[in-house]
Design a protein around this motif. Structure first.
Motif, PDB file in Angstrom:
ATOM      1  N   GLU A 113       0.808  -1.221   0.000  1.00  0.00           N
ATOM      2  CA  GLU A 113       0.000   0.000   0.000  1.00  0.00           C
ATOM      3  C   GLU A 113       0.841   1.272   0.000  1.00  0.00           C
ATOM      4  O   GLU A 113       0.472   2.273  -0.620  1.00  0.00           O
ATOM      5  N   TYR A 114       1.974   1.278   0.667  1.00  0.00           N
ATOM      6  CA  TYR A 114       2.743   2.512   0.855  1.00  0.00           C
ATOM      7  C   TYR A 114       4.090   2.449   0.145  1.00  0.00           C
ATOM      8  O   TYR A 114       4.698   1.373   0.002  1.00  0.00           O
ATOM      9  N   TYR A 115       4.530   3.629  -0.245  1.00  0.00           N
ATOM     10  CA  TYR A 115       5.831   3.770  -0.898  1.00  0.00           C
ATOM     11  C   TYR A 115       6.947   3.235  -0.002  1.00  0.00           C
ATOM     12  O   TYR A 115       7.879   2.588  -0.472  1.00  0.00           O
ATOM     13  N   GLU A 116       6.840   3.497   1.287  1.00  0.00           N
ATOM     14  CA  GLU A 116       7.880   3.069   2.213  1.00  0.00           C
ATOM     15  C   GLU A 116       8.022   1.536   2.274  1.00  0.00           C
ATOM     16  O   GLU A 116       9.087   1.016   2.604  1.00  0.00           O
ATOM     17  N   ASP A 117       6.957   0.831   1.968  1.00  0.00           N
ATOM     18  CA  ASP A 117       7.006  -0.638   2.022  1.00  0.00           C
ATOM     19  C   ASP A 117       7.883  -1.216   0.921  1.00  0.00           C
ATOM     20  O   ASP A 117       8.568  -2.223   1.139  1.00  0.00           O
ATOM     21  N   ASP A 118       7.862  -0.581  -0.249  1.00  0.00           N
ATOM     22  CA  ASP A 118       8.660  -1.084  -1.378  1.00  0.00           C
ATOM     23  C   ASP A 118       8.854   0.051  -2.382  1.00  0.00           C
ATOM     24  O   ASP A 118       8.158   0.138  -3.403  1.00  0.00           O
ATOM     25  N   PRO A 119       9.805   0.949  -2.125  1.00  0.00           N
ATOM     26  CA  PRO A 119      10.007   2.121  -2.998  1.00  0.00           C
ATOM     27  C   PRO A 119      10.268   1.743  -4.450  1.00  0.00           C
ATOM     28  O   PRO A 119       9.785   2.429  -5.373  1.00  0.00           O
ATOM     29  N   ILE A 120      11.029   0.706  -4.697  1.00  0.00           N
ATOM     30  CA  ILE A 120      11.379   0.342  -6.083  1.00  0.00           C
ATOM     31  C   ILE A 120      10.131  -0.028  -6.879  1.00  0.00           C
ATOM     32  O   ILE A 120       9.945   0.406  -8.021  1.00  0.00           O
ATOM     33  N   VAL A 121       9.266  -0.833  -6.269  1.00  0.00           N
ATOM     34  CA  VAL A 121       8.048  -1.256  -6.964  1.00  0.00           C
ATOM     35  C   VAL A 121       7.127  -0.068  -7.217  1.00  0.00           C
ATOM     36  O   VAL A 121       6.539   0.060  -8.304  1.00  0.00           O
ATOM     37  N   HIS A 122       6.986   0.826  -6.251  1.00  0.00           N
ATOM     38  CA  HIS A 122       6.104   1.978  -6.420  1.00  0.00           C
ATOM     39  C   HIS A 122       6.626   2.931  -7.493  1.00  0.00           C
ATOM     40  O   HIS A 122       5.842   3.478  -8.285  1.00  0.00           O
ATOM     41  N   LYS A 123       7.919   3.148  -7.535  1.00  0.00           N
ATOM     42  CA  LYS A 123       8.475   4.031  -8.559  1.00  0.00           C
ATOM     43  C   LYS A 123       8.352   3.406  -9.954  1.00  0.00           C
ATOM     44  O   LYS A 123       8.121   4.113 -10.944  1.00  0.00           O
ATOM     45  N   ALA A 124       8.477   2.079 -10.023  1.00  0.00           N
ATOM     46  CA  ALA A 124       8.297   1.405 -11.309  1.00  0.00           C
ATOM     47  C   ALA A 124       6.861   1.559 -11.812  1.00  0.00           C
ATOM     48  O   ALA A 124       6.619   1.751 -13.016  1.00  0.00           O
ATOM     49  N   TRP A 125       5.913   1.494 -10.890  1.00  0.00           N
ATOM     50  CA  TRP A 125       4.507   1.692 -11.277  1.00  0.00           C
ATOM     51  C   TRP A 125       4.281   3.117 -11.783  1.00  0.00           C
ATOM     52  O   TRP A 125       3.597   3.320 -12.789  1.00  0.00           O
ATOM     53  N   ALA A 126       4.837   4.097 -11.099  1.00  0.00           N
ATOM     54  CA  ALA A 126       4.698   5.495 -11.549  1.00  0.00           C
ATOM     55  C   ALA A 126       5.271   5.658 -12.957  1.00  0.00           C
ATOM     56  O   ALA A 126       4.711   6.388 -13.794  1.00  0.00           O
ATOM     57  N   GLY A 127       6.356   4.948 -13.237  1.00  0.00           N
ATOM     58  CA  GLY A 127       6.941   5.018 -14.581  1.00  0.00           C
ATOM     59  C   GLY A 127       6.012   4.424 -15.630  1.00  0.00           C
ATOM     60  O   GLY A 127       5.890   4.941 -16.747  1.00  0.00           O
ATOM     61  N   ARG A 128       5.318   3.319 -15.296  1.00  0.00           N
ATOM     62  CA  ARG A 128       4.366   2.709 -16.241  1.00  0.00           C
ATOM     63  C   ARG A 128       3.216   3.660 -16.545  1.00  0.00           C
ATOM     64  O   ARG A 128       2.775   3.768 -17.698  1.00  0.00           O
ATOM     65  N   VAL A 129       2.720   4.338 -15.502  1.00  0.00           N
ATOM     66  CA  VAL A 129       1.623   5.283 -15.713  1.00  0.00           C
ATOM     67  C   VAL A 129       2.090   6.451 -16.592  1.00  0.00           C
ATOM     68  O   VAL A 129       1.360   6.901 -17.485  1.00  0.00           O
ATOM     69  N   ALA A 130       3.294   6.952 -16.360  1.00  0.00           N
ATOM     70  CA  ALA A 130       3.814   8.057 -17.173  1.00  0.00           C
ATOM     71  C   ALA A 130       3.906   7.647 -18.642  1.00  0.00           C
ATOM     72  O   ALA A 130       3.532   8.421 -19.548  1.00  0.00           O
ATOM     73  N   ARG A 131       4.398   6.440 -18.914  1.00  0.00           N
ATOM     74  CA  ARG A 131       4.514   5.993 -20.309  1.00  0.00           C
ATOM     75  C   ARG A 131       3.134   5.754 -20.933  1.00  0.00           C
ATOM     76  O   ARG A 131       2.930   5.973 -22.128  1.00  0.00           O
ATOM     77  N   ALA A 132       2.176   5.298 -20.131  1.00  0.00           N
ATOM     78  CA  ALA A 132       0.816   5.104 -20.638  1.00  0.00           C
ATOM     79  C   ALA A 132       0.187   6.447 -21.014  1.00  0.00           C
ATOM     80  O   ALA A 132      -0.532   6.543 -22.020  1.00  0.00           O
ATOM     81  N   LEU A 133       0.469   7.479 -20.231  1.00  0.00           N
ATOM     82  CA  LEU A 133      -0.043   8.815 -20.557  1.00  0.00           C
ATOM     83  C   LEU A 133       0.552   9.332 -21.870  1.00  0.00           C
ATOM     84  O   LEU A 133      -0.131   9.990 -22.655  1.00  0.00           O
ATOM     85  N   THR A 134       1.808   9.037 -22.089  1.00  0.00           N
ATOM     86  CA  THR A 134       2.435   9.435 -23.358  1.00  0.00           C
ATOM     87  C   THR A 134       1.742   8.744 -24.526  1.00  0.00           C
ATOM     88  O   THR A 134       1.457   9.369 -25.566  1.00  0.00           O
ATOM     89  N   GLU A 135       1.478   7.444 -24.382  1.00  0.00           N
ATOM     90  CA  GLU A 135       0.802   6.692 -25.445  1.00  0.00           C
ATOM     91  C   GLU A 135      -0.634   7.182 -25.631  1.00  0.00           C
ATOM     92  O   GLU A 135      -1.109   7.318 -26.769  1.00  0.00           O
ATOM     93  N   GLN A 136      -1.315   7.479 -24.544  1.00  0.00           N
ATOM     94  CA  GLN A 136      -2.700   7.924 -24.640  1.00  0.00           C
ATOM     95  C   GLN A 136      -2.813   9.248 -25.382  1.00  0.00           C
ATOM     96  O   GLN A 136      -3.639   9.402 -26.292  1.00  0.00           O
ATOM     97  N   THR A 137      -2.023  10.199 -24.971  1.00  0.00           N
ATOM     98  CA  THR A 137      -2.101  11.513 -25.636  1.00  0.00           C
ATOM     99  C   THR A 137      -1.705  11.408 -27.112  1.00  0.00           C
ATOM    100  O   THR A 137      -2.254  12.134 -27.967  1.00  0.00           O
ATOM    101  N   GLY A 138      -0.759  10.523 -27.430  1.00  0.00           N
ATOM    102  CA  GLY A 138      -0.402  10.332 -28.838  1.00  0.00           C
ATOM    103  C   GLY A 138      -1.576   9.803 -29.637  1.00  0.00           C
ATOM    104  O   GLY A 138      -1.811  10.240 -30.784  1.00  0.00           O
ATOM    105  N   MET A 139      -2.327   8.850 -29.103  1.00  0.00           N
ATOM    106  CA  MET A 139      -3.481   8.302 -29.805  1.00  0.00           C
ATOM    107  C   MET A 139      -4.576   9.351 -29.980  1.00  0.00           C
ATOM    108  O   MET A 139      -5.238   9.402 -31.026  1.00  0.00           O
ATOM    109  N   LEU A 140      -4.769  10.205 -28.964  1.00  0.00           N
ATOM    110  CA  LEU A 140      -5.797  11.240 -29.065  1.00  0.00           C
ATOM    111  C   LEU A 140      -5.430  12.303 -30.108  1.00  0.00           C
ATOM    112  O   LEU A 140      -6.294  12.814 -30.818  1.00  0.00           O
ATOM    113  N   ARG A 141      -4.153  12.614 -30.215  1.00  0.00           N
ATOM    114  CA  ARG A 141      -3.717  13.614 -31.189  1.00  0.00           C
ATOM    115  C   ARG A 141      -3.828  13.097 -32.627  1.00  0.00           C
ATOM    116  O   ARG A 141      -4.083  13.878 -33.554  1.00  0.00           O
ATOM    117  N   GLU A 142      -3.623  11.806 -32.801  1.00  0.00           N
ATOM    118  CA  GLU A 142      -3.620  11.263 -34.161  1.00  0.00           C
ATOM    119  C   GLU A 142      -5.017  11.171 -34.765  1.00  0.00           C
ATOM    120  O   GLU A 142      -5.154  11.125 -35.982  1.00  0.00           O
TER     121      GLU A 142
END
Length: 414
Positions: A301-330
């Protein structure tokens, strides 16, 4: 075999004038023989006996041997079997009559089988005549055909079909189901199915975990717009039992049902390429990319429990946002939706930056700051205008505390 004495008074034998075992020779001319003890009565005729096997003077059958029994008529057995099962009574009756004729002609055994088969087949034939006159035979064959095809069973359900169960509930064990039009009240609507691997039965708990994970992952392909799902609808599934597993059942059926055990659904929940226009489909496909990334939230549940896993998830969401906005623009949006979609893209770009910053955060407080900013820029209220312009549901869904019940999805065994 004994020879009966001649009729009339019985004259006892006497020793006579000849000693025992001695008789006069040549007393009578050749061919002449004395008459019986009474005038006009000849001596009794000689008793005849059947010629032994192999002729006189030849060895007969071994001592104690019995003659071979005639064979049982095979047609009589076939008639009896058909009579017992009543599958084709007319054929059983005909075979029984043929068997009786052959048994009489050939001296074979099996008359009892032939008679029993003929009688049973006659009864079966009479029942068939009665059932044909009342329509029962048609009902029987319809049921037999449906069973052979799997119709009317949980195994026959296909994607897009709606059904009711005899109990009216999606809990417990069921086999029979009745398909109904989705416009009518129903207990469940099938949105996907998949096969489990073969082998030994993995156990109810393992099947439930697999079904829960897979069904939740598949429901977005059928109901692409989660905003269109009523608040009282959840994901259910039909799974094999240990008994049905032994008969080859490996299918898991994923479906939508009412969260109230006795509640009903009315109308189809399907919204995909078969029901959406090109603009709605393009928007929801882009939105699905982001939803998939958000659903991969860490189990801790918390970042403190597993910082590496939480930061990896944030990275996946950031890349998904890049893909989403690209699809909307096209995509080329209609005039009424172009401006709202453009504004949405701007918000999503800012959200992407916040999630990317959370990915590289070195402290928990900094991580949560970026995370909160990212969530705020993706708030559902910011998408309402674009949805209204595209003709999609514009009321944000209300989720329970458990986020929709993932991992606690009820299932029904079949």
């Amino acid at each position: 075999m004994s020879i009966p004495p001649p009729s009339g008074p019985q004259v006892p034998y006497s020793q006579g004038q000849y000693p025992q075992g001695q008789y006069p020779q040549g007393q009578y001319p050749q061919g002449q023989y004395p008459q019986g003890p009474y005038p006009g009565q000849p001596y009794p005729a000689y008793q005849t006996y059947p010629v032994p096997p192999g002729g006189w003077g030849q060895p007969g059958p071994p001592y104690g041997a019995h003659p071979r029994k005639p064979p049982v008529n095979g047609v009589a057995i076939a008639a009896f079997v058909l009579g017992v099962f009543c599958c084709v009574p007319a054929v059983g009756l005909v075979l029984g009559l043929i068997a009786l004729a052959r048994i009489r002609r050939r001296g074979e055994r099996g008359k009892g089988f032939a008679v029993a088969g003929s009688v049973l087949s006659s009864v079966g034939l009479a029942l068939w005549v009665v059932s044909l006159s009342t329509g029962a035979a048609a009902d029987f064959w319809d049921g037999f055909r449906d069973a052979a095809r799997g119709e009317g069973t949980a195994y026959s359900l296909e994607k897009g079909q709606c059904f009711t169960t005899p109990s009216g509930s999606l809990e417990g064990v069921t086999y029979d189901v009745d398909e109904v039009p989705c416009e009518e009240e129903h207990d469940g609507e099938v949105f996907a199915s998949f096969e489990l691997p073969g082998g030994a039965f993995p156990g109810d708990d393992m099947i439930t975990r697999i079904a829960d994970d897979r069904c939740y992952a598949l429901h977005d392909d059928y109901a692409m717009d989660t905003w269109a799902l009523p608040a009282d609808v959840d994901v259910y599934y039909l799974t094999p039992t240990s008994q049905s597993w032994r008969t080859g059942d490996r299918e898991v059926t994923c479906l939508f049902g009412n969260t109230d055990e006795r509640g009903k659904l009315t109308g189809s929940l399907r919204n995909d390429e078969t029901t959406l226009d090109a603009h709605q489909l393009a928007y929801l496909k882009a939105d699905g990319v982001l939803n998939t990334a958000l659903d991969s939230v860490p189990s801790s549940e918390y970042y403190e429990d597993d910082p590496i896993v939480h930061k990896a998830w944030a990275g996946r969401v950031a890349r998904a946002l890049t893909e989403q906005t690209g699809m909307l623009r096209e995509h080329s949006w209609p005039a009424g939706a172009e401006q709202p979609v453009t504004e949405l893209i701007g918000n999503l770009d800012e959200a992407r930056k916040a999630w990317a910053a959370a990915e590289v955060a070195t402290e928990a407080d900094l991580y949560y700051t970026h995370l909160d900013k990212g969530y705020g820029l993706m708030d559902s209220e910011r998408t309402v205008t674009a949805r209204e312009a595209l003709g999609l549901p514009a009321t944000p869904p209300v989720y329970g505390e458990d986020g929709g019940g993932a991992g606690e999805t009820p299932g029904k065994e079949v």
